[in-house]
Motif scaffolding. Sequence first.
Motif, PDB file in Angstrom:
ATOM      1  N   ILE A   5       0.845  -1.199   0.000  1.00 15.40           N
ATOM      2  CA  ILE A   5       0.000   0.000   0.000  1.00 15.40           C
ATOM      3  C   ILE A   5       0.877   1.244   0.000  1.00 15.40           C
ATOM      4  O   ILE A   5       0.635   2.183  -0.755  1.00 15.40           O
ATOM      5  CB  ILE A   5      -0.965  -0.027   1.212  1.00 15.40           C
ATOM      6  CG1 ILE A   5      -1.975  -1.164   1.051  1.00 15.40           C
ATOM      7  CG2 ILE A   5      -1.669   1.315   1.371  1.00 15.40           C
ATOM      8  CD1 ILE A   5      -2.868  -1.363   2.241  1.00 15.40           C
ATOM      9  N   PHE A   6       1.916   1.230   0.825  1.00 19.22           N
ATOM     10  CA  PHE A   6       2.824   2.363   0.876  1.00 19.22           C
ATOM     11  C   PHE A   6       3.515   2.566  -0.459  1.00 19.22           C
ATOM     12  O   PHE A   6       3.637   3.689  -0.946  1.00 19.22           O
ATOM     13  CB  PHE A   6       3.861   2.147   1.994  1.00 19.22           C
ATOM     14  CG  PHE A   6       4.852   3.259   2.089  1.00 19.22           C
ATOM     15  CD1 PHE A   6       4.479   4.496   2.589  1.00 19.22           C
ATOM     16  CD2 PHE A   6       6.154   3.080   1.664  1.00 19.22           C
ATOM     17  CE1 PHE A   6       5.399   5.522   2.670  1.00 19.22           C
ATOM     18  CE2 PHE A   6       7.070   4.098   1.727  1.00 19.22           C
ATOM     19  CZ  PHE A   6       6.696   5.330   2.251  1.00 19.22           C
ATOM     20  N   LEU A   7       3.943   1.487  -1.102  1.00 24.54           N
ATOM     21  CA  LEU A   7       4.603   1.580  -2.395  1.00 24.54           C
ATOM     22  C   LEU A   7       3.647   2.109  -3.468  1.00 24.54           C
ATOM     23  O   LEU A   7       4.026   2.946  -4.282  1.00 24.54           O
ATOM     24  CB  LEU A   7       5.137   0.192  -2.807  1.00 24.54           C
ATOM     25  CG  LEU A   7       5.891   0.124  -4.127  1.00 24.54           C
ATOM     26  CD1 LEU A   7       7.149   0.996  -4.057  1.00 24.54           C
ATOM     27  CD2 LEU A   7       6.256  -1.299  -4.464  1.00 24.54           C
ATOM     28  N   ALA A   8       2.401   1.668  -3.451  1.00 25.70           N
ATOM     29  CA  ALA A   8       1.418   2.137  -4.428  1.00 25.70           C
ATOM     30  C   ALA A   8       1.127   3.627  -4.236  1.00 25.70           C
ATOM     31  O   ALA A   8       1.034   4.394  -5.205  1.00 25.70           O
ATOM     32  CB  ALA A   8       0.135   1.332  -4.307  1.00 25.70           C
ATOM     33  N   ILE A   9       1.004   4.076  -2.991  1.00 27.52           N
ATOM     34  CA  ILE A   9       0.761   5.499  -2.712  1.00 27.52           C
ATOM     35  C   ILE A   9       1.969   6.320  -3.141  1.00 27.52           C
ATOM     36  O   ILE A   9       1.833   7.378  -3.755  1.00 27.52           O
ATOM     37  CB  ILE A   9       0.433   5.704  -1.224  1.00 27.52           C
ATOM     38  CG1 ILE A   9      -0.920   5.083  -0.895  1.00 27.52           C
ATOM     39  CG2 ILE A   9       0.437   7.190  -0.863  1.00 27.52           C
ATOM     40  CD1 ILE A   9      -1.263   5.084   0.571  1.00 27.52           C
ATOM     41  N   SER A  14       4.380  10.181  -6.855  1.00 28.12           N
ATOM     42  CA  SER A  14       5.572  10.625  -7.578  1.00 28.12           C
ATOM     43  C   SER A  14       5.369  10.622  -9.090  1.00 28.12           C
ATOM     44  O   SER A  14       6.203  11.122  -9.829  1.00 28.12           O
ATOM     45  CB  SER A  14       6.761   9.733  -7.215  1.00 28.12           C
ATOM     46  OG  SER A  14       6.530   8.412  -7.682  1.00 28.12           O
ATOM     47  N   GLY A  15       4.306  10.061  -9.578  1.00 25.92           N
ATOM     48  CA  GLY A  15       4.037  10.049 -11.013  1.00 25.92           C
ATOM     49  C   GLY A  15       4.767   8.932 -11.738  1.00 25.92           C
ATOM     50  O   GLY A  15       4.837   8.927 -12.963  1.00 25.92           O
ATOM     51  N   ALA A  16       5.290   7.988 -11.008  1.00 23.87           N
ATOM     52  CA  ALA A  16       6.045   6.899 -11.627  1.00 23.87           C
ATOM     53  C   ALA A  16       5.127   5.875 -12.283  1.00 23.87           C
ATOM     54  O   ALA A  16       5.581   5.029 -13.030  1.00 23.87           O
ATOM     55  CB  ALA A  16       6.905   6.206 -10.574  1.00 23.87           C
ATOM     56  N   ALA A  17       3.830   5.959 -12.009  1.00 24.26           N
ATOM     57  CA  ALA A  17       2.914   4.996 -12.595  1.00 24.26           C
ATOM     58  C   ALA A  17       2.709   5.263 -14.080  1.00 24.26           C
ATOM     59  O   ALA A  17       2.209   4.416 -14.795  1.00 24.26           O
ATOM     60  CB  ALA A  17       1.576   5.037 -11.855  1.00 24.26           C
ATOM     61  N   GLY A  18       3.101   6.459 -14.545  1.00 26.44           N
ATOM     62  CA  GLY A  18       3.013   6.778 -15.965  1.00 26.44           C
ATOM     63  C   GLY A  18       1.603   7.122 -16.388  1.00 26.44           C
ATOM     64  O   GLY A  18       0.755   7.466 -15.568  1.00 26.44           O
ATOM     65  N   PRO A  19       1.310   7.004 -17.674  1.00 25.01           N
ATOM     66  CA  PRO A  19      -0.010   7.406 -18.175  1.00 25.01           C
ATOM     67  C   PRO A  19      -1.132   6.475 -17.726  1.00 25.01           C
ATOM     68  O   PRO A  19      -2.294   6.811 -17.851  1.00 25.01           O
ATOM     69  CB  PRO A  19       0.155   7.381 -19.684  1.00 25.01           C
ATOM     70  CG  PRO A  19       1.331   6.526 -19.955  1.00 25.01           C
ATOM     71  CD  PRO A  19       2.203   6.618 -18.740  1.00 25.01           C
ATOM     72  N   LEU A  20      -0.798   5.300 -17.199  1.00 26.17           N
ATOM     73  CA  LEU A  20      -1.854   4.398 -16.758  1.00 26.17           C
ATOM     74  C   LEU A  20      -2.558   4.937 -15.521  1.00 26.17           C
ATOM     75  O   LEU A  20      -3.763   4.766 -15.352  1.00 26.17           O
ATOM     76  CB  LEU A  20      -1.271   3.011 -16.459  1.00 26.17           C
ATOM     77  CG  LEU A  20      -0.640   2.287 -17.648  1.00 26.17           C
ATOM     78  CD1 LEU A  20      -0.031   0.983 -17.173  1.00 26.17           C
ATOM     79  CD2 LEU A  20      -1.699   2.028 -18.708  1.00 26.17           C
TER      80      LEU A  20
END
Length: 117
Positions: A5-9, A14-20
């Motif tokens: 959960i912490f990693l997903a938040i 940080s915007g590392a998830a990209g356009p998804l």
Amino acid sequence: MRRLIFLAIFLAASGAAGPLGQAQTAPHTTPKMEPLPEPPPPPPMPGPDEPSVRIPVQESDKVEEIRDNGRVIALKVTPAGGRPYYLYDTTGNGNWMRRDSLDDGVRVPMWPIKQWE
């Protein structure tokens, strides 16, 4: 589980998830701006002979002028049946400040440190 959960938040923030992880937005357009109306003129200022603040002195009060080289620097006002107060012109431009006594309120410490017999 907490780490995931912490990693997903963290990744979402940080915007590392990209356009998804982000919704698509329309291209940035500037809003149409209209000019502001002219401001109103300022109120008239008092002239150099007309003071902006008047301190009323009653006719029953006793007023004594304190002069220096012919110029009034202070006024001692003694109200009928009251304590006297002073009006000072500290800057020389007619702005009078009130003081209730000539004491400026500065107190120098005078404690005895050592006494001899």
